[in-house]
Design an enzyme around this catalytic site. Structure first.
Site, PDB file in Angstrom:
ATOM      1  CG  ASN A 154      -0.339  -0.068   2.510  1.00  0.00           C
ATOM      2  OD1 ASN A 154       0.725  -0.665   2.681  1.00  0.00           O
ATOM      3  ND2 ASN A 154      -0.933   0.579   3.478  1.00  0.00           N
ATOM      4  CD  GLU A 253       4.788  -0.147  11.713  1.00  0.00           C
ATOM      5  OE1 GLU A 253       4.280   0.220  10.645  1.00  0.00           O
ATOM      6  OE2 GLU A 253       5.656   0.498  12.310  1.00  0.00           O
ATOM      7  CB  CYS A 287      -2.317   0.220   8.251  1.00  0.00           C
ATOM      8  SG  CYS A 287      -1.110   1.460   8.736  1.00  0.00           S
ATOM      9  CD  GLU A 456       8.446  -0.831  12.883  1.00  0.00           C
ATOM     10  OE1 GLU A 456       8.078  -0.129  11.926  1.00  0.00           O
ATOM     11  OE2 GLU A 456       8.790  -2.004  12.762  1.00  0.00           O
TER      12      GLU A 456
HETATM   13  P1  NAD Z   1       0.377  -9.345   3.441  1.00  0.00           P
HETATM   14  O1  NAD Z   1       0.508  -9.779   4.847  1.00  0.00           O
HETATM   15  O2  NAD Z   1      -0.376 -10.196   2.513  1.00  0.00           O
HETATM   16  O3  NAD Z   1       1.820  -9.166   2.782  1.00  0.00           O
HETATM   17  C1  NAD Z   1       2.788  -8.319   3.307  1.00  0.00           C
HETATM   18  C2  NAD Z   1       4.170  -8.837   2.917  1.00  0.00           C
HETATM   19  O4  NAD Z   1       4.361 -10.104   3.518  1.00  0.00           O
HETATM   20  C3  NAD Z   1       4.354  -9.040   1.417  1.00  0.00           C
HETATM   21  O5  NAD Z   1       5.680  -8.692   1.084  1.00  0.00           O
HETATM   22  C4  NAD Z   1       4.120 -10.536   1.256  1.00  0.00           C
HETATM   23  O6  NAD Z   1       4.771 -11.093   0.141  1.00  0.00           O
HETATM   24  C5  NAD Z   1       4.729 -11.063   2.546  1.00  0.00           C
HETATM   25  N1  NAD Z   1       4.209 -12.355   2.974  1.00  0.00           N
HETATM   26  C6  NAD Z   1       2.963 -12.865   2.766  1.00  0.00           C
HETATM   27  N2  NAD Z   1       2.874 -14.098   3.317  1.00  0.00           N
HETATM   28  C7  NAD Z   1       4.077 -14.357   3.901  1.00  0.00           C
HETATM   29  C8  NAD Z   1       4.611 -15.466   4.626  1.00  0.00           C
HETATM   30  N3  NAD Z   1       3.892 -16.559   4.871  1.00  0.00           N
HETATM   31  N4  NAD Z   1       5.883 -15.381   5.062  1.00  0.00           N
HETATM   32  C9  NAD Z   1       6.626 -14.280   4.835  1.00  0.00           C
HETATM   33  N5  NAD Z   1       6.192 -13.217   4.134  1.00  0.00           N
HETATM   34  C10 NAD Z   1       4.922 -13.245   3.680  1.00  0.00           C
HETATM   35  O7  NAD Z   1      -0.197  -7.868   3.487  1.00  0.00           O
HETATM   36  P2  NAD Z   1      -0.574  -6.934   2.250  1.00  0.00           P
HETATM   37  O8  NAD Z   1      -1.835  -7.440   1.643  1.00  0.00           O
HETATM   38  O9  NAD Z   1       0.624  -6.742   1.399  1.00  0.00           O
HETATM   39  O10 NAD Z   1      -0.844  -5.536   2.987  1.00  0.00           O
HETATM   40  C11 NAD Z   1      -2.079  -5.163   3.498  1.00  0.00           C
HETATM   41  C12 NAD Z   1      -2.133  -5.438   4.991  1.00  0.00           C
HETATM   42  O11 NAD Z   1      -1.058  -4.773   5.633  1.00  0.00           O
HETATM   43  C13 NAD Z   1      -3.373  -4.914   5.658  1.00  0.00           C
HETATM   44  O12 NAD Z   1      -3.819  -5.850   6.608  1.00  0.00           O
HETATM   45  C14 NAD Z   1      -2.903  -3.665   6.363  1.00  0.00           C
HETATM   46  O13 NAD Z   1      -3.664  -3.263   7.459  1.00  0.00           O
HETATM   47  C15 NAD Z   1      -1.536  -4.057   6.756  1.00  0.00           C
HETATM   48  N6  NAD Z   1      -0.697  -2.881   6.989  1.00  0.00           N
HETATM   49  C16 NAD Z   1      -0.417  -2.509   8.271  1.00  0.00           C
HETATM   50  C17 NAD Z   1       0.351  -1.379   8.522  1.00  0.00           C
HETATM   51  C18 NAD Z   1       0.664  -0.899   9.925  1.00  0.00           C
HETATM   52  O14 NAD Z   1       1.491   0.006  10.056  1.00  0.00           O
HETATM   53  N7  NAD Z   1       0.063  -1.438  10.964  1.00  0.00           N
HETATM   54  C19 NAD Z   1       0.849  -0.649   7.455  1.00  0.00           C
HETATM   55  C20 NAD Z   1       0.522  -1.051   6.163  1.00  0.00           C
HETATM   56  C21 NAD Z   1      -0.246  -2.181   5.937  1.00  0.00           C
HETATM   57  O1  6OD Z   2       3.490   6.830   9.116  1.00  0.00           O
HETATM   58  C1  6OD Z   2       4.110   5.788   9.385  1.00  0.00           C
HETATM   59  O2  6OD Z   2       5.228   5.802   9.906  1.00  0.00           O
HETATM   60  C2  6OD Z   2       3.520   4.487   9.068  1.00  0.00           C
HETATM   61  N1  6OD Z   2       4.224   3.408   9.479  1.00  0.00           N
HETATM   62  C3  6OD Z   2       2.353   4.406   8.414  1.00  0.00           C
HETATM   63  C4  6OD Z   2       1.695   3.213   8.124  1.00  0.00           C
HETATM   64  C5  6OD Z   2       0.633   3.229   7.327  1.00  0.00           C
HETATM   65  C6  6OD Z   2      -0.037   2.038   6.952  1.00  0.00           C
HETATM   66  O3  6OD Z   2      -0.499   1.795   5.866  1.00  0.00           O
END
Ligand code: NAD
Ligand code: 6OD
Length: 475
Positions: A154, A253, A287, A456
């Site tokens: 994202n 995260e 997120c 973080e």
């Molecule tokens: P995802 O978990 O599907 O993938 C994230 C990364 O992990 C990718 O690089 C993927 O290839 C890798 N991955 C997937 N399965 C794996 C495994 N079994 N072992 C190791 N690596 C693996 O997430 P996404 O669809 O790419 O992103 C969207 C999600 O991320 C949403 O749930 C969103 O809320 C979350 N997100 C959280 C934050 C935060 O700061 N809390 C920030 C951005 C996104």
């Molecule tokens: O602003 C940041 O530092 C941060 N980690 C944002 C995360 C956004 C999630 O999609």
């Protein structure tokens, strides 16, 4: 994607691997290929990173590492437009988002950790001993070793650099694996690292999928000392199991189901405008985006109408990242439409041009769903927000805190005492009052419950990416 996707291992670019198609989300058409790293390349990347731990990098002072981080930031700045183009090509996000948020934040990530690491001091204690001569205790912070950084699609560069910068700042070496859907900016970053003459093997980049692919192989690799991951909560669970086998530390995260509370004493215009931004920035694919809004009953109708009117007027937003993600978001909307009311959106926009082949979803406002409805309880990660009324502050807190997630929340109120009472009572890692996503990179960032493990930002990141060691010298 304009230039070919390449791995970067031990200071060399490499395009080996099975091709994986990249799709342009704006038009839904092929946009190149990503070479999915074979296991042998992942092994080589970890080896290169381990070797680099014993190379000249090991003796760099914090000041030297700080200068390197600034050089990397300069390199991104010099190629700013290329980064913006790659970010937009990968994600389909509008140019103004990439050029005002993603790429500037990546630069700021490097500069911020460059400054923090250069200015960091170590603690020391003078200890009394029976012979009266005393002892001096002081702490040194050592790198953890080789860190795997695994990031989502994202905010690809922002979230990758948010972990890579502090990891390098503390003297670690890195193997990074960006999302297989958005590899472009990470490739440019590797070029910038090479141009900045970061020693070979200190930063390595491998592309590929997660399960049964580069992601999983990295997290299970005995040569990886720590894992910094951003992505779905369920993926976090899988990674934690892999890390548990060798007790490797993790920083996570994860997902969210963020709420906003709108009190009757709030500036309603500001609350509506702020919620339009918090629900629909990057089409809800951040997120921190708001997916639930609880509004005090006297202003519920006015707020809901204002939000729906604003959502209908939104233009210039981007698509969902993939056909699969678009379909998932539409499934939530269809189910919500059957069980509640759609106040705005609810479908796929029509453009009558090539974009009709892309992965678009209208900004959608829902109401009338029970709290246990999947659209109210589960993370959708799209342009979908549910509004519901509440009667008391206590009830509102209960509604927000009942979520299995706990990343962020926003409180809209004109009562300063209420703001200070309600915000700290929310079970989240980050609470905003009368604003959203206002970031200071020194503050703790992360979630509670299913939204993450650890914090973080600022010293929190520098602490995660290092091991404090005490030295006690008898005087
Ligand atoms: P995802 O978990 O599907 O993938 C994230 C990364 O992990 C990718 O690089 C993927 O290839 C890798 N991955 C997937 N399965 C794996 C495994 N079994 N072992 C190791 N690596 C693996 O997430 P996404 O669809 O790419 O992103 C969207 C999600 O991320 C949403 O749930 C969103 O809320 C979350 N997100 C959280 C934050 C935060 O700061 N809390 C920030 C951005 C996104
Ligand atoms: O602003 C940041 O530092 C941060 N980690 C944002 C995360 C956004 C999630 O999609």
């Amino acid at each position: 994607m304009s230039s070919p996707v390449r791995h970067y291992v031990g200071g060399r670019f490499d395009a080996s691997g099975v091709p994986f198609p990249l799709i342009d989300p704006v038009f839904g058409r092929p946009a190149g290929e990503l070479p999915a790293a074979p296991r042998e390349l992942v092994d080589r990347a970890v080896r290169a990173a381990r070797d680099a731990l014993r190379g000249p990098w090991a003796s760099w002072s914090p000041a030297e590492r700080s200068r390197m981080l600034h050089r990397i930031a300069d390199g991104i700045e010099q190629r700013f437009e290329e980064f913006v183009a790659a970010e937009c090509a990968d994600t389909g996000k509008p140019r103004d988002l990439a050029s005002t948020i993603d790429i500037p934040r990546a630069i700021a990530n490097f500069r911020s950790y460059a400054d923090l690491t250069a200015g960091r001091s170590e603690q020391s204690w003078h200890t009394t001993t029976p012979d009266g001569r005393g002892a001096l205790n002081y702490t040194v912070h050592k790198p953890l070793g080789v860190v795997a950084v695994i990031s989502p699609w994202n905010l690809p560069l922002l979230l990758l650099t948010w972990k890579v910068a502090p990891a390098l700042a503390m003297g670690n070496t890195v193997v990074a694996k960006p999302s297989e859907l958005t590899p472009g900016t990470a490739c440019l970053l590797a070029e910038v690292m090479a141009e900045a003459e970061l020693p070979a093997g200190v930063f390595n980049l491998v592309h590929g999928g997660g399960a049964d692919a580069a992601g999983q192989w990295l997290t299970e690799h005995p040569g990886i000392d720590a894992i910094a991951f951003t992505g779905e909560s369920r993926t976090g669970g899988t990674i934690m199991r892999a890390a548990a086998a060798r007790l490797a530390p993790v920083s996570f995260e994860l997902g969210g189901k963020n709420a906003a509370l709108v009190f009757a004493d709030a500036d309603l215009e500001q609350a509506v405008a702020g919620t339009l931004r918090s629900a629909f920035t990057h089409s809800g694919q951040v997120c921190l985006c708001t997916e639930r809004v609880y509004v005090e009953r006297p202003v519920f109708d006015a707020f809901a109408q204002g939000l729906a009117a604003g959502a209908k007027e939104l233009s210039g937003y981007g698509p969902m990242i993939s056909a699969a993600h678009r379909d998932k978001v539409l499934r939530y909307i269809d189910r919500a439409a059957a069980d509640g009311d759609v106040l705005a959106g609810g479908g796929v926009p029509r453009f009558s041009d090539g974009r009709d082949g892309g992965f678009w979803v209208e900004p959608t406002v829902l109401t009338g769903l029970p709290e246990d409805h999947p659209a109210v309880r589960e993370e959708i990660f799209g342009p979908v927000v549910h509004v519901a009324p509440f009667d008391t502050e206590e009830e509102a807190l209960g509604l927000v805190n009942a979520s299995p997630y706990g990343l962020a929340a926003t409180v809209w109120t004109g009562d300063v005492s209420r703001a200070h009472r309600v915000a700290p009572a929310l079970d989240v890692g980050i609470a905003w009052v009368n604003t959203w996503n206002l970031r200071d990179l020194r503050t703790p960032f992360g979630g509670v419950k299913a939204s993450g493990i650890g914090r973080e930002g600022g010293d929190h990141s520098l602490d995660f990416f290092s091991e404090p060691m005490n030295v006690c010298v008898k005087l």
